[in-house]
Enzyme design. Structure first.
Site, PDB file in Angstrom:
ATOM      1  N   CYS A  49      84.702  28.612  25.774  1.00 25.03           N
ATOM      2  CA  CYS A  49      83.867  28.368  24.597  1.00 25.03           C
ATOM      3  C   CYS A  49      83.118  29.653  24.250  1.00 25.03           C
ATOM      4  O   CYS A  49      82.310  30.129  25.052  1.00 25.03           O
ATOM      5  CB  CYS A  49      82.889  27.233  24.892  1.00 25.03           C
ATOM      6  SG  CYS A  49      81.724  26.899  23.567  1.00 25.03           S
ATOM      7  N   CYS A 102      81.866  27.024  16.014  1.00 31.54           N
ATOM      8  CA  CYS A 102      82.811  27.172  17.123  1.00 31.54           C
ATOM      9  C   CYS A 102      83.160  28.649  17.230  1.00 31.54           C
ATOM     10  O   CYS A 102      83.795  29.205  16.331  1.00 31.54           O
ATOM     11  CB  CYS A 102      84.069  26.330  16.877  1.00 31.54           C
ATOM     12  SG  CYS A 102      85.361  26.581  18.110  1.00 31.54           S
TER      13      CYS A 102
END
Length: 257
Positions: A71, A195
């Site tokens: 991530c 994101c």
């Protein structure tokens, strides 16, 4: 359990200092409950900062459903957390699920070096690539009014991508130097405010078509920047830059979570 809550352009995470291994056996069920926005702390993911040999620390990242991946925003928040814990000063190297990363922190802005991208594939008019996590990139118009959940869910659960899962990014060109990106994230199974790996994926597809080395990216939770150098069919020296903020800290009773 003592925890800290961080957010990077609206992508939010439960952060745990696990350098002593106290929470090594934290179950997937507990992680899901801690990330639950009604019955737990609430977050897109949970991150344990672990001790690691040869680097400053390890980022042990879990999506809100308990699955693991890399991530980008979580890694940036981890760098800010490591700085808060006095593990690092202004530069660091750390380990993540996709390998070793470098990062820099200055005045709350974290610049994270992403892994090289060897190639960008196409799926019709759209793009597929891996920036630490797999991403589907689709260019659309009027993104503000676009149904990201419906369309993202359909692509993510299509026959091609259902088994492994894929993050789906919808992109609108705002100018020759700026994009607007909204992302449906696998593992969260919903749209998130930002994101990092998705922003990077979108930026690289834009750079490939426009022969650029920088692009600014607007997301629902703020602004990010991506820098990269073309390398054959792919890219190297890819950097993701943006803010990461500690929102609050607290203690939670795991027996009741």
């Amino acid at each position: 359990m003592k925890f800290y809550k961080y957010q990077g352009t609206g992508n939010d995470f439960v952060m745990i200092d696990n350098r002593l291994g106290e929470w090594d056996d934290l179950s997937i069920e507990k992680i899901q409950k801690l990330c639950d926005r009604r019955f737990g702390i609430g977050a897109d993911g949970l991150i344990k900062i672990n001790s690691a040999e040869g680097v400053d620390f390890e980022v042990d990242y879990y999506n809100s459903d308990g699955s693991k991946s890399f991530c980008g925003n979580g890694a940036r928040c981890s760098v800010a957390f490591a700085h808060f814990l006095d593990i690092i000063e202004d530069k660091t190297t750390f380990n993540a699920i996709d390998g070793i990363h470098e990062a820099e922190i200055k005045n709350g802005i974290i610049k994270l070096k992403m892994g090289d991208v060897k190639s960008i594939d196409t799926d019709g008019d759209d793009f597929v690539l891996n920036t630490g996590s797999p991403h589907y990139v689709k260019y659309v118009e009027m993104l503000n009014n676009y149904n990201v959940y419906k369309n993202g869910n359909e692509i993510r659960n299509s026959e091609t991508y259902k088994q492994e899962g894929i993050n789906v990014n919808f992109v609108e060109k705002l100018s020759d130097k700026e994009l607007f990106v909204r992302t449906y994230e696998r593992g969260v199974e919903d749209e998130t405010y930002s994101c990092g790996t998705g922003v990077t994926a979108a930026a690289l597809t834009f750079m490939k078509n426009n022969n650029q080395t920088f692009v600014g990216v607007k997301v629902m939770g703020g602004q990010l920047k991506v820098y990269a150098e073309k390398n054959g069919e792919g890219f190297k020296n890819i950097w993701l830059e943006g803010p990461a903020v500690q929102v609050f800290k607290g203690d939670i009773n795991l027996d009741k979570a």
